[in-house]
Enzyme design. Sequence first.
Site, mmCIF file in Angstrom:
data_model
loop_
_atom_site.group_PDB
_atom_site.id
_atom_site.type_symbol
_atom_site.label_atom_id
_atom_site.label_comp_id
_atom_site.label_asym_id
_atom_site.label_seq_id
_atom_site.Cartn_x
_atom_site.Cartn_y
_atom_site.Cartn_z
ATOM 1 N N CYS A 93 -48.284 -4.530 67.860
ATOM 2 C CA CYS A 93 -48.790 -4.842 66.512
ATOM 3 C C CYS A 93 -50.001 -3.987 66.139
ATOM 4 O O CYS A 93 -50.445 -3.982 64.994
ATOM 5 C CB CYS A 93 -49.162 -6.308 66.425
ATOM 6 S SG CYS A 93 -47.818 -7.372 66.960
ATOM 7 N N HIS A 229 -54.757 -8.459 61.621
ATOM 8 C CA HIS A 229 -53.321 -8.579 61.893
ATOM 9 C C HIS A 229 -52.872 -10.004 61.551
ATOM 10 O O HIS A 229 -53.524 -10.984 61.913
ATOM 11 C CB HIS A 229 -53.055 -8.266 63.364
ATOM 12 C CG HIS A 229 -51.654 -8.576 63.784
ATOM 13 N ND1 HIS A 229 -50.559 -8.228 63.023
ATOM 14 C CD2 HIS A 229 -51.163 -9.216 64.881
ATOM 15 C CE1 HIS A 229 -49.459 -8.635 63.631
ATOM 16 N NE2 HIS A 229 -49.805 -9.242 64.762
ATOM 17 N N ASN A 259 -45.141 -12.940 60.781
ATOM 18 C CA ASN A 259 -45.732 -11.845 61.565
ATOM 19 C C ASN A 259 -44.794 -10.635 61.500
ATOM 20 O O ASN A 259 -43.693 -10.674 62.043
ATOM 21 C CB ASN A 259 -45.911 -12.327 63.014
ATOM 22 C CG ASN A 259 -46.534 -11.276 63.910
ATOM 23 O OD1 ASN A 259 -46.645 -10.113 63.539
ATOM 24 N ND2 ASN A 259 -46.928 -11.684 65.095
HETATM 25 O O1 UT7 Z 1 -48.329 -10.314 67.014
HETATM 26 C C1 UT7 Z 1 -48.647 -10.917 68.238
HETATM 27 C C2 UT7 Z 1 -47.536 -11.848 68.597
HETATM 28 N N1 UT7 Z 1 -47.807 -13.176 68.967
HETATM 29 C C3 UT7 Z 1 -48.767 -14.005 68.502
HETATM 30 O O2 UT7 Z 1 -49.620 -13.670 67.773
HETATM 31 C C4 UT7 Z 1 -48.700 -15.427 68.982
HETATM 32 C C5 UT7 Z 1 -50.056 -16.075 69.112
HETATM 33 N N2 UT7 Z 1 -49.910 -17.497 69.401
HETATM 34 C C6 UT7 Z 1 -49.645 -18.394 68.435
HETATM 35 O O3 UT7 Z 1 -49.591 -18.063 67.274
HETATM 36 C C7 UT7 Z 1 -49.486 -19.841 68.853
HETATM 37 O O4 UT7 Z 1 -49.817 -19.994 70.212
HETATM 38 C C8 UT7 Z 1 -48.028 -20.358 68.604
HETATM 39 C C9 UT7 Z 1 -47.778 -20.513 67.116
HETATM 40 C C10 UT7 Z 1 -47.014 -19.404 69.219
HETATM 41 C C11 UT7 Z 1 -47.861 -21.750 69.247
HETATM 42 O O5 UT7 Z 1 -48.852 -22.636 68.747
HETATM 43 P P1 UT7 Z 1 -49.706 -23.533 69.745
HETATM 44 O O6 UT7 Z 1 -50.562 -24.393 68.936
HETATM 45 O O7 UT7 Z 1 -50.371 -22.624 70.739
HETATM 46 O O8 UT7 Z 1 -48.591 -24.410 70.418
HETATM 47 P P2 UT7 Z 1 -48.145 -24.496 71.962
HETATM 48 O O9 UT7 Z 1 -47.502 -23.225 72.404
HETATM 49 O O10 UT7 Z 1 -49.283 -25.041 72.754
HETATM 50 O O11 UT7 Z 1 -47.007 -25.592 71.866
HETATM 51 C C12 UT7 Z 1 -47.290 -26.938 71.480
HETATM 52 C C13 UT7 Z 1 -45.969 -27.709 71.432
HETATM 53 C C14 UT7 Z 1 -45.120 -27.509 72.684
HETATM 54 O O12 UT7 Z 1 -44.508 -28.747 73.004
HETATM 55 P P3 UT7 Z 1 -45.125 -29.697 74.154
HETATM 56 O O13 UT7 Z 1 -45.090 -28.876 75.420
HETATM 57 O O14 UT7 Z 1 -46.512 -30.024 73.724
HETATM 58 O O15 UT7 Z 1 -44.182 -30.852 74.163
HETATM 59 C C15 UT7 Z 1 -44.040 -26.546 72.242
HETATM 60 O O16 UT7 Z 1 -42.834 -26.678 72.969
HETATM 61 O O17 UT7 Z 1 -45.167 -27.263 70.341
HETATM 62 C C16 UT7 Z 1 -43.845 -26.980 70.811
HETATM 63 N N3 UT7 Z 1 -43.267 -25.930 69.954
HETATM 64 C C17 UT7 Z 1 -42.624 -26.207 68.810
HETATM 65 N N4 UT7 Z 1 -42.351 -27.354 68.185
HETATM 66 C C18 UT7 Z 1 -41.691 -27.282 67.011
HETATM 67 C C19 UT7 Z 1 -43.283 -24.601 70.138
HETATM 68 N N5 UT7 Z 1 -42.646 -23.979 69.114
HETATM 69 C C20 UT7 Z 1 -42.234 -24.958 68.276
HETATM 70 C C21 UT7 Z 1 -41.540 -24.952 67.054
HETATM 71 N N6 UT7 Z 1 -41.295 -26.153 66.450
HETATM 72 N N7 UT7 Z 1 -41.133 -23.826 66.449
#
Ligand code: UT7
Length: 302
Positions: A93, A229, A259
């Site tokens: 990115c 970004h 993104n």
């Molecule tokens: O360009 C660079 C590329 N990547 C990024 O910039 C990603 C940077 N990271 C993020 O933006 C965030 O970490 C995410 C949006 C990917 C995830 O958000 P988060 O607040 O860090 O959530 P998490 O990964 O801690 O997940 C929380 C919960 C999990 O469930 P449990 O384990 O608490 O039961 C996930 O399985 O949310 C669940 N989850 C979802 N639920 C519904 C993950 N994706 C989804 C989804 N819908 N799409």
Amino acid sequence: MLSEFLDTSDEWITTRTGIKTRHIITEERFEDLATEAAARAIESAGLCPDDIDYIICSNVSNLYVTPHLSSIIMGNLGMKGPLCPTMDVNVACLGFVQGLDLGDALLATGRAHNILLVAAEECTRFCDWTDRNCSVLFGDGAGAVVLTKGDNLIARKFTTTPMTDVIVYKNPMEATPFESGEGIDTHSPLVMKGREVFRMAVTSAARDIAQVTASAGLTLDDIDHFLLHQANLRINEAIRENLRQPEAKFPTNVQRFGNTSSASIPLLLDEGVHEKRIKRGDKILMSAFGAGFVSGIAILEY
Ligand code: UT7
């Protein structure tokens, strides 16, 4: 639409990322998207394609491993070779900001005078659409600029921390006849450690933005626009709070485009210029991060 085939909801996506819509390539050809951005940039610069003497294209997600996308764009622009050099960069990115630094060096040494820098990504085609962790986050897009002398960077800092497992995508490869085929480390769809990327993105921006600004002899108040970004609204909010700068200086469009990897900053720049928020002489700080883990900041006087 997403919740029809994934265990997700609009509420989760909106509150965790800020994303409401994204654009997804379907019948269009990706190289046409990239070429259209390039053609519009050249026209806005008051030039024609044959005035371009270097083409740099940032892309991560693209059908073509070879030939490189910038050679395809050159042909699509109607430029008939042998002409100038073309080169693709893949710095995740960060590619657009890194491409600016490369362009800046080429201008400074007089090796090029009108550089076309394109960032084009079809991220939605390298997502695993059964994986809710990744597929809801990405969109497709392309942005482009023409760099000429005067568009010089005032300051920059680029770093790599070799944490190669936080975002990974592997291309399909063939097994040779000389191996069993078992356990070959070939194609894997996009996998991402989201929380780790989130943490590193905020930490690296907090560490470097004020430092790069100071190295240019500026204060944060001197910066007119912070183009970050666009990966997650919460990441950008955390960076902004850390810098204690007004919200108006931080335009966002992740809500509409998701993104788009290295295309996200040129898309923001284009909107700012067309809406006349970004004016000649403004100081723009661009900050991006991505797989690698890489992070980079550049300050440009527009
Ligand atoms: O360009 C660079 C590329 N990547 C990024 O910039 C990603 C940077 N990271 C993020 O933006 C965030 O970490 C995410 C949006 C990917 C995830 O958000 P988060 O607040 O860090 O959530 P998490 O990964 O801690 O997940 C929380 C919960 C999990 O469930 P449990 O384990 O608490 O039961 C996930 O399985 O949310 C669940 N989850 C979802 N639920 C519904 C993950 N994706 C989804 C989804 N819908 N799409």
